[in-house]
Write an enzyme that holds these catalytic residues in place. Sequence first.
Site, PDB file in Angstrom:
ATOM      1  N   LYS A   1      -4.201   4.891  -4.620  1.00  0.00           N
ATOM      2  CA  LYS A   1      -4.526   3.470  -4.810  1.00  0.00           C
ATOM      3  C   LYS A   1      -5.130   2.872  -3.537  1.00  0.00           C
ATOM      4  O   LYS A   1      -6.167   2.226  -3.578  1.00  0.00           O
ATOM      5  CB  LYS A   1      -3.258   2.655  -5.167  1.00  0.00           C
ATOM      6  CG  LYS A   1      -2.538   3.129  -6.416  1.00  0.00           C
ATOM      7  CD  LYS A   1      -1.317   2.256  -6.730  1.00  0.00           C
ATOM      8  CE  LYS A   1      -0.225   2.277  -5.687  1.00  0.00           C
ATOM      9  NZ  LYS A   1       0.439   3.585  -5.515  1.00  0.00           N
TER      10      LYS A   1
ATOM     11  N   ARG B   1       4.501  -4.838  -9.418  1.00  0.00           N
ATOM     12  CA  ARG B   1       5.241  -3.586  -9.382  1.00  0.00           C
ATOM     13  C   ARG B   1       6.321  -3.538 -10.462  1.00  0.00           C
ATOM     14  O   ARG B   1       7.012  -2.548 -10.585  1.00  0.00           O
ATOM     15  CB  ARG B   1       5.907  -3.545  -8.011  1.00  0.00           C
ATOM     16  CG  ARG B   1       6.235  -2.221  -7.435  1.00  0.00           C
ATOM     17  CD  ARG B   1       5.032  -1.475  -6.960  1.00  0.00           C
ATOM     18  NE  ARG B   1       5.403  -0.461  -5.996  1.00  0.00           N
ATOM     19  CZ  ARG B   1       4.755  -0.237  -4.876  1.00  0.00           C
ATOM     20  NH1 ARG B   1       3.700  -0.938  -4.559  1.00  0.00           N
ATOM     21  NH2 ARG B   1       5.139   0.718  -4.075  1.00  0.00           N
TER      22      ARG B   1
ATOM     23  N   ARG C   1       0.841  13.505   4.441  1.00  0.00           N
ATOM     24  CA  ARG C   1       0.486  12.265   5.142  1.00  0.00           C
ATOM     25  C   ARG C   1       1.535  11.913   6.198  1.00  0.00           C
ATOM     26  O   ARG C   1       1.199  11.566   7.320  1.00  0.00           O
ATOM     27  CB  ARG C   1       0.362  11.108   4.144  1.00  0.00           C
ATOM     28  CG  ARG C   1       0.015   9.796   4.828  1.00  0.00           C
ATOM     29  CD  ARG C   1      -0.179   8.665   3.847  1.00  0.00           C
ATOM     30  NE  ARG C   1       1.052   8.357   3.135  1.00  0.00           N
ATOM     31  CZ  ARG C   1       1.156   7.407   2.218  1.00  0.00           C
ATOM     32  NH1 ARG C   1       0.095   6.708   1.885  1.00  0.00           N
ATOM     33  NH2 ARG C   1       2.302   7.180   1.626  1.00  0.00           N
TER      34      ARG C   1
ATOM     35  N   ARG D   1       3.968   9.318   6.407  1.00  0.00           N
ATOM     36  CA  ARG D   1       4.345   7.948   6.779  1.00  0.00           C
ATOM     37  C   ARG D   1       5.875   7.898   6.872  1.00  0.00           C
ATOM     38  O   ARG D   1       6.546   8.824   6.412  1.00  0.00           O
ATOM     39  CB  ARG D   1       3.834   7.015   5.667  1.00  0.00           C
ATOM     40  CG  ARG D   1       3.602   5.588   6.083  1.00  0.00           C
ATOM     41  CD  ARG D   1       2.872   4.807   4.995  1.00  0.00           C
ATOM     42  NE  ARG D   1       3.673   4.583   3.815  1.00  0.00           N
ATOM     43  CZ  ARG D   1       3.198   4.155   2.647  1.00  0.00           C
ATOM     44  NH1 ARG D   1       1.910   3.903   2.519  1.00  0.00           N
ATOM     45  NH2 ARG D   1       3.991   3.986   1.624  1.00  0.00           N
TER      46      ARG D   1
ATOM     47  N   ARG E   1      10.950   6.979  -4.664  1.00  0.00           N
ATOM     48  CA  ARG E   1       9.830   6.075  -4.989  1.00  0.00           C
ATOM     49  C   ARG E   1       9.248   6.432  -6.361  1.00  0.00           C
ATOM     50  O   ARG E   1       8.883   5.559  -7.143  1.00  0.00           O
ATOM     51  CB  ARG E   1       8.744   6.167  -3.909  1.00  0.00           C
ATOM     52  CG  ARG E   1       9.123   5.362  -2.653  1.00  0.00           C
ATOM     53  CD  ARG E   1       8.410   5.861  -1.407  1.00  0.00           C
ATOM     54  NE  ARG E   1       6.968   5.767  -1.448  1.00  0.00           N
ATOM     55  CZ  ARG E   1       6.144   6.502  -0.685  1.00  0.00           C
ATOM     56  NH1 ARG E   1       6.635   7.382   0.190  1.00  0.00           N
ATOM     57  NH2 ARG E   1       4.854   6.350  -0.779  1.00  0.00           N
TER      58      ARG E   1
HETATM   59  P1  AP5 Z   1      -2.990   6.650  -0.747  1.00  0.00           P
HETATM   60  O1  AP5 Z   1      -4.359   6.158  -1.017  1.00  0.00           O
HETATM   61  O2  AP5 Z   1      -2.238   6.066   0.393  1.00  0.00           O
HETATM   62  O3  AP5 Z   1      -2.103   6.512  -2.087  1.00  0.00           O
HETATM   63  P2  AP5 Z   1      -1.311   5.280  -2.639  1.00  0.00           P
HETATM   64  O4  AP5 Z   1      -1.354   5.374  -4.120  1.00  0.00           O
HETATM   65  O5  AP5 Z   1      -1.789   4.013  -2.018  1.00  0.00           O
HETATM   66  O6  AP5 Z   1       0.145   5.692  -2.118  1.00  0.00           O
HETATM   67  P3  AP5 Z   1       1.239   4.942  -1.277  1.00  0.00           P
HETATM   68  O7  AP5 Z   1       2.230   5.980  -0.889  1.00  0.00           O
HETATM   69  O8  AP5 Z   1       0.669   4.093  -0.187  1.00  0.00           O
HETATM   70  O9  AP5 Z   1       1.819   4.016  -2.412  1.00  0.00           O
HETATM   71  P4  AP5 Z   1       3.193   3.422  -2.566  1.00  0.00           P
HETATM   72  O10 AP5 Z   1       3.004   2.731  -3.862  1.00  0.00           O
HETATM   73  O11 AP5 Z   1       4.370   4.297  -2.489  1.00  0.00           O
HETATM   74  O12 AP5 Z   1       3.314   2.574  -1.225  1.00  0.00           O
HETATM   75  P5  AP5 Z   1       3.143   1.040  -0.929  1.00  0.00           P
HETATM   76  O13 AP5 Z   1       2.580   0.961   0.431  1.00  0.00           O
HETATM   77  O14 AP5 Z   1       2.497   0.308  -2.039  1.00  0.00           O
HETATM   78  O15 AP5 Z   1      -3.039   8.242  -0.641  1.00  0.00           O
HETATM   79  C1  AP5 Z   1      -1.904   9.000  -0.335  1.00  0.00           C
HETATM   80  C2  AP5 Z   1      -2.342  10.246   0.454  1.00  0.00           C
HETATM   81  O16 AP5 Z   1      -3.153  11.054  -0.384  1.00  0.00           O
HETATM   82  C3  AP5 Z   1      -3.190   9.925   1.695  1.00  0.00           C
HETATM   83  O17 AP5 Z   1      -2.884  10.838   2.703  1.00  0.00           O
HETATM   84  C4  AP5 Z   1      -4.636  10.109   1.191  1.00  0.00           C
HETATM   85  O18 AP5 Z   1      -5.518  10.465   2.215  1.00  0.00           O
HETATM   86  C5  AP5 Z   1      -4.464  11.212   0.178  1.00  0.00           C
HETATM   87  N1  AP5 Z   1      -5.415  11.117  -0.946  1.00  0.00           N
HETATM   88  C6  AP5 Z   1      -5.844  10.003  -1.582  1.00  0.00           C
HETATM   89  N2  AP5 Z   1      -6.692  10.300  -2.579  1.00  0.00           N
HETATM   90  C7  AP5 Z   1      -6.795  11.651  -2.586  1.00  0.00           C
HETATM   91  C8  AP5 Z   1      -7.533  12.584  -3.407  1.00  0.00           C
HETATM   92  N3  AP5 Z   1      -8.324  12.156  -4.418  1.00  0.00           N
HETATM   93  N4  AP5 Z   1      -7.396  13.892  -3.140  1.00  0.00           N
HETATM   94  C9  AP5 Z   1      -6.587  14.323  -2.119  1.00  0.00           C
HETATM   95  N5  AP5 Z   1      -5.886  13.505  -1.312  1.00  0.00           N
HETATM   96  C10 AP5 Z   1      -5.979  12.180  -1.546  1.00  0.00           C
HETATM   97  O19 AP5 Z   1       4.694   0.558  -0.926  1.00  0.00           O
HETATM   98  C11 AP5 Z   1       5.590   0.993   0.067  1.00  0.00           C
HETATM   99  C12 AP5 Z   1       6.914   0.255  -0.125  1.00  0.00           C
HETATM  100  O20 AP5 Z   1       6.695  -1.159   0.026  1.00  0.00           O
HETATM  101  C13 AP5 Z   1       7.550   0.388  -1.500  1.00  0.00           C
HETATM  102  O21 AP5 Z   1       8.334   1.561  -1.619  1.00  0.00           O
HETATM  103  C14 AP5 Z   1       8.389  -0.888  -1.580  1.00  0.00           C
HETATM  104  O22 AP5 Z   1       9.558  -0.760  -0.827  1.00  0.00           O
HETATM  105  C15 AP5 Z   1       7.488  -1.900  -0.888  1.00  0.00           C
HETATM  106  N6  AP5 Z   1       6.599  -2.624  -1.803  1.00  0.00           N
HETATM  107  C16 AP5 Z   1       5.229  -2.587  -1.825  1.00  0.00           C
HETATM  108  N7  AP5 Z   1       4.758  -3.379  -2.776  1.00  0.00           N
HETATM  109  C17 AP5 Z   1       5.844  -3.931  -3.382  1.00  0.00           C
HETATM  110  C18 AP5 Z   1       5.995  -4.840  -4.470  1.00  0.00           C
HETATM  111  N8  AP5 Z   1       4.932  -5.336  -5.126  1.00  0.00           N
HETATM  112  N9  AP5 Z   1       7.258  -5.195  -4.838  1.00  0.00           N
HETATM  113  C19 AP5 Z   1       8.341  -4.723  -4.189  1.00  0.00           C
HETATM  114  N10 AP5 Z   1       8.260  -3.843  -3.154  1.00  0.00           N
HETATM  115  C20 AP5 Z   1       7.021  -3.460  -2.761  1.00  0.00           C
END
Ligand code: AP5
Length: 187
Positions: A14, A89, A128, A130, A141
């Site tokens: 995403k 979410r 990755r 993080r 997650r």
């Molecule tokens: P990336 O693009 O970062 O994927 P992503 O879907 O954004 O994954 P995230 O892990 O960032 O999502 P998340 O939903 O867990 O985290 P968020 O920050 O929203 O890609 C991932 C990896 O794959 C990278 O290394 C990339 O290079 C690689 N990649 C990408 N595309 C690829 C491809 N096509 N082929 C190969 N490799 C590829 O949330 C984190 C925390 O914040 C949550 O757990 C929660 O605690 C909180 N939070 C965030 N939003 C909310 C909300 N709305 N409500 C409540 N809590 C929230």
Amino acid sequence: MPRLIFLGAPGVGKGTQASRLAQNLGVPHISTGDLLRAAVSQQTILGVKAQAYMDRGELVPDELVVSMIEERLKEADSQAGWILDGFPRNVAQANVLEQLLASLSQHCEHVLNLEVPVEVIVQRLLHRGRADDTEAVIRNRLAVYQAQTAPLLAFYQARHQLRTINGNAPIEQVAEDLKHILQRSPD
Ligand code: AP5
């Protein structure tokens, strides 16, 4: 005026696709995860409250996230469009967003749902590395996604906004597929 939501499990890409698309379309990429991580690193009141939830891979309470996104969507640069990544979410957040957008006379055109097999996701995120990318937290997650976020697929399907894309392809290919989807008119 592009207003798009990226949906999908952790690690489907995403953030990667939202940031590219936002740059191409000239609109802000609004990632609740990025906003929360910035708050944590600055140790703001919000960041201090959010950190424990994020460390466990749980959702941060709705009231904290909703007020954060409400403020962000009212900023000047959001008036020409936006790409939301990581919000909403759960169904409660989606309902709040719908009301908020109605009050701002805004409408989201497409909800873009990326799909990637679970084991591919786990390998991507372990690679990755993080702070919340340990295997136990990744699996939590994913479980939280299934329980709380996946019901949004039906929510947006019922509103004819959902577009599903295979995210298990090279980044450039996924970007191309997204471009084609956005060129097609809504159902
Ligand atoms: P990336 O693009 O970062 O994927 P992503 O879907 O954004 O994954 P995230 O892990 O960032 O999502 P998340 O939903 O867990 O985290 P968020 O920050 O929203 O890609 C991932 C990896 O794959 C990278 O290394 C990339 O290079 C690689 N990649 C990408 N595309 C690829 C491809 N096509 N082929 C190969 N490799 C590829 O949330 C984190 C925390 O914040 C949550 O757990 C929660 O605690 C909180 N939070 C965030 N939003 C909310 C909300 N709305 N409500 C409540 N809590 C929230």
